[in-house]
Design a protein around this motif. Structure first.
Motif, PDB file in Angstrom:
ATOM      1  N   GLY A 127      77.038  43.677  23.259  1.00 20.17           N
ATOM      2  CA  GLY A 127      77.952  42.701  22.653  1.00 20.17           C
ATOM      3  C   GLY A 127      77.428  41.283  22.772  1.00 20.17           C
ATOM      4  N   THR A 128      76.858  40.959  23.922  1.00 14.31           N
ATOM      5  CA  THR A 128      76.331  39.613  24.119  1.00 14.31           C
ATOM      6  C   THR A 128      75.130  39.354  23.211  1.00 14.31           C
ATOM      7  OG1 THR A 128      77.084  39.657  26.409  1.00 14.31           O
ATOM      8  CG2 THR A 128      75.461  37.976  25.833  1.00 14.31           C
ATOM      9  N   VAL A 129      74.269  40.354  23.073  1.00 17.06           N
ATOM     10  CA  VAL A 129      73.101  40.190  22.199  1.00 17.06           C
ATOM     11  C   VAL A 129      73.554  39.977  20.752  1.00 17.06           C
ATOM     12  CG1 VAL A 129      71.091  41.388  21.233  1.00 17.06           C
ATOM     13  CG2 VAL A 129      71.487  41.409  23.703  1.00 17.06           C
ATOM     14  N   ILE A 130      74.520  40.772  20.292  1.00 12.88           N
ATOM     15  CA  ILE A 130      75.008  40.640  18.913  1.00 12.88           C
ATOM     16  C   ILE A 130      75.626  39.264  18.676  1.00 12.88           C
ATOM     17  CG2 ILE A 130      76.763  41.474  17.281  1.00 12.88           C
ATOM     18  CD1 ILE A 130      76.201  44.302  18.464  1.00 12.88           C
ATOM     19  N   VAL A 131      76.497  38.835  19.583  1.00 11.52           N
ATOM     20  CA  VAL A 131      77.155  37.533  19.420  1.00 11.52           C
ATOM     21  C   VAL A 131      76.135  36.399  19.541  1.00 11.52           C
ATOM     22  CG1 VAL A 131      78.875  35.973  20.419  1.00 11.52           C
ATOM     23  CG2 VAL A 131      79.408  38.384  20.145  1.00 11.52           C
TER      24      VAL A 131
ATOM     25  N   THR B  18      81.541  31.033  16.271  1.00 10.70           N
ATOM     26  CA  THR B  18      80.498  31.728  17.025  1.00 10.70           C
ATOM     27  C   THR B  18      80.377  31.147  18.432  1.00 10.70           C
ATOM     28  OG1 THR B  18      78.764  30.313  16.085  1.00 10.70           O
ATOM     29  CG2 THR B  18      79.169  32.434  14.993  1.00 10.70           C
ATOM     30  N   THR B  19      80.614  29.840  18.546  1.00 13.55           N
ATOM     31  CA  THR B  19      80.614  29.218  19.871  1.00 13.55           C
ATOM     32  C   THR B  19      81.746  29.790  20.721  1.00 13.55           C
ATOM     33  OG1 THR B  19      79.731  27.185  18.909  1.00 13.55           O
ATOM     34  CG2 THR B  19      80.696  27.015  21.102  1.00 13.55           C
ATOM     35  N   MET B  20      82.929  29.956  20.116  1.00 12.61           N
ATOM     36  CA  MET B  20      84.058  30.534  20.843  1.00 12.61           C
ATOM     37  C   MET B  20      83.747  31.978  21.281  1.00 12.61           C
ATOM     38  SD  MET B  20      87.904  31.507  19.675  1.00 12.61           S
ATOM     39  CE  MET B  20      87.215  32.765  18.653  1.00 12.61           C
ATOM     40  N   PHE B  21      83.205  32.779  20.363  1.00 17.24           N
ATOM     41  CA  PHE B  21      82.855  34.161  20.704  1.00 17.24           C
ATOM     42  C   PHE B  21      81.818  34.206  21.818  1.00 17.24           C
ATOM     43  CE2 PHE B  21      84.042  36.162  16.351  1.00 17.24           C
ATOM     44  CZ  PHE B  21      85.340  36.344  16.791  1.00 17.24           C
ATOM     45  N   LEU B  22      80.858  33.289  21.773  1.00 15.31           N
ATOM     46  CA  LEU B  22      79.831  33.269  22.815  1.00 15.31           C
ATOM     47  C   LEU B  22      80.440  32.908  24.166  1.00 15.31           C
ATOM     48  CD1 LEU B  22      76.868  33.930  22.883  1.00 15.31           C
ATOM     49  CD2 LEU B  22      76.362  31.522  22.547  1.00 15.31           C
TER      50      LEU B  22
ATOM     51  N   VAL C 174      83.505  33.609  25.040  1.00 18.97           N
ATOM     52  CA  VAL C 174      84.266  34.803  25.450  1.00 18.97           C
ATOM     53  C   VAL C 174      83.332  35.837  26.063  1.00 18.97           C
ATOM     54  CG1 VAL C 174      85.609  36.756  24.566  1.00 18.97           C
ATOM     55  CG2 VAL C 174      86.180  34.431  23.852  1.00 18.97           C
ATOM     56  N   VAL C 175      82.193  36.110  25.419  1.00 19.59           N
ATOM     57  CA  VAL C 175      81.295  37.113  25.992  1.00 19.59           C
ATOM     58  C   VAL C 175      80.659  36.626  27.281  1.00 19.59           C
ATOM     59  CG1 VAL C 175      80.826  38.330  23.822  1.00 19.59           C
ATOM     60  CG2 VAL C 175      79.292  36.530  24.549  1.00 19.59           C
ATOM     61  N   ALA C 176      80.490  35.302  27.439  1.00 18.93           N
ATOM     62  CA  ALA C 176      79.985  34.775  28.709  1.00 18.93           C
ATOM     63  C   ALA C 176      80.967  35.087  29.838  1.00 18.93           C
ATOM     64  CB  ALA C 176      79.745  33.275  28.604  1.00 18.93           C
ATOM     65  N   VAL C 177      82.246  34.864  29.585  1.00 19.58           N
ATOM     66  CA  VAL C 177      83.264  35.176  30.598  1.00 19.58           C
ATOM     67  C   VAL C 177      83.311  36.687  30.847  1.00 19.58           C
ATOM     68  CG1 VAL C 177      85.757  35.140  31.047  1.00 19.58           C
ATOM     69  CG2 VAL C 177      84.628  33.112  30.147  1.00 19.58           C
ATOM     70  N   LEU C 178      83.197  37.475  29.787  1.00 23.65           N
ATOM     71  CA  LEU C 178      83.187  38.937  29.954  1.00 23.65           C
ATOM     72  C   LEU C 178      81.976  39.405  30.753  1.00 23.65           C
ATOM     73  CD1 LEU C 178      84.486  40.170  26.484  1.00 23.65           C
ATOM     74  CD2 LEU C 178      85.700  40.166  28.670  1.00 23.65           C
TER      75      LEU C 178
ATOM     76  N   LEU D   1      74.926  31.471  30.602  1.00 21.29           N
ATOM     77  CA  LEU D   1      75.296  31.436  29.183  1.00 21.29           C
ATOM     78  C   LEU D   1      76.442  30.456  28.949  1.00 21.29           C
ATOM     79  CD1 LEU D   1      75.019  32.524  26.313  1.00 21.29           C
ATOM     80  CD2 LEU D   1      76.492  34.425  26.973  1.00 21.29           C
ATOM     81  N   PHE D   2      77.451  30.510  29.808  1.00 22.69           N
ATOM     82  CA  PHE D   2      78.575  29.595  29.677  1.00 22.69           C
ATOM     83  C   PHE D   2      78.110  28.146  29.831  1.00 22.69           C
ATOM     84  CE2 PHE D   2      82.599  27.570  30.745  1.00 22.69           C
ATOM     85  CZ  PHE D   2      83.435  28.158  29.816  1.00 22.69           C
ATOM     86  N   LEU D   3      77.222  27.897  30.799  1.00 17.81           N
ATOM     87  CA  LEU D   3      76.717  26.542  31.009  1.00 17.81           C
ATOM     88  C   LEU D   3      75.867  26.050  29.836  1.00 17.81           C
ATOM     89  CD1 LEU D   3      75.779  26.627  34.788  1.00 17.81           C
ATOM     90  CD2 LEU D   3      77.699  25.445  33.710  1.00 17.81           C
TER      91      LEU D   3
END
Length: 159
Positions: A48-52, A64-68, A70-74, A143-145
């Protein structure tokens, strides 16, 4: 117009995260991390992280920034869940006689390097090591940073 230094740093961090996740996925494949449905969770998080991330690198938009984010937190949560699961599984695997599956050399055939004794299996390098799930959490934090302050930079560029 050349990209700003922050843009280059953000992209570099994102690519570093992707390389780290692909390496982590390769390690999980190498150790056969798919004996139970719960062991597939890191593969799903990595995929999921690779796709986003590819979406973000291709179409850098607010969604896409929001999705990224979200996957960082996940990723962080998946790593913490994995660390809990590994911590619980460690004692059970040791009790089942699988404590020597760490990949560390046994004392009988080990040759000390630089005068250091070989590592004995522990929570960090035993049959269910904490290093892999904590690495996933660390990559999620990185990733979040990499997205920190992205909106402010976009607003400044639009002016």
């Amino acid at each position: 117009m050349s990209p700003s230094p922050m843009f280059v740093i953000r992209r570099s961090l994102l690519i570093l995260v992707l390389v780290g996740l692909l390496g982590l996925g390769a390690e999980l494949i190498a150790v056969g991390h798919w004996y139970a449905p719960g062991q597939l969770i890191p593969f799903i998080a990595i995929g999921g992280t690779v796709i986003v991330s590819v979406l973000y690198l291709t179409f850098e938009r607010p969604w896409t920034t929001m999705f990224l984010r979200v996957v960082a937190v996940l990723l962080v949560l998946t790593g913490l869940l994995g660390a809990l699961q590994h911590g619980r599984a460690e004692s059970g695997l040791r009790a089942a006689g699988r404590a020597d599956e760490s990949g560390a050399a046994t004392a009988a055939n080990a040759k000390p390097m630089f005068g250091l004794a070989p590592a004995s299996p522990s929570l960090l390098n035993g049959p269910a090591p904490l290093s892999a799930p904590l690495a996933m959490s660390g990559l999620g934090i990185l990733l979040f940073l990499s997205l920190y302050g992205r909106e402010q930079e976009t607003r400044r560029a639009e002016r």
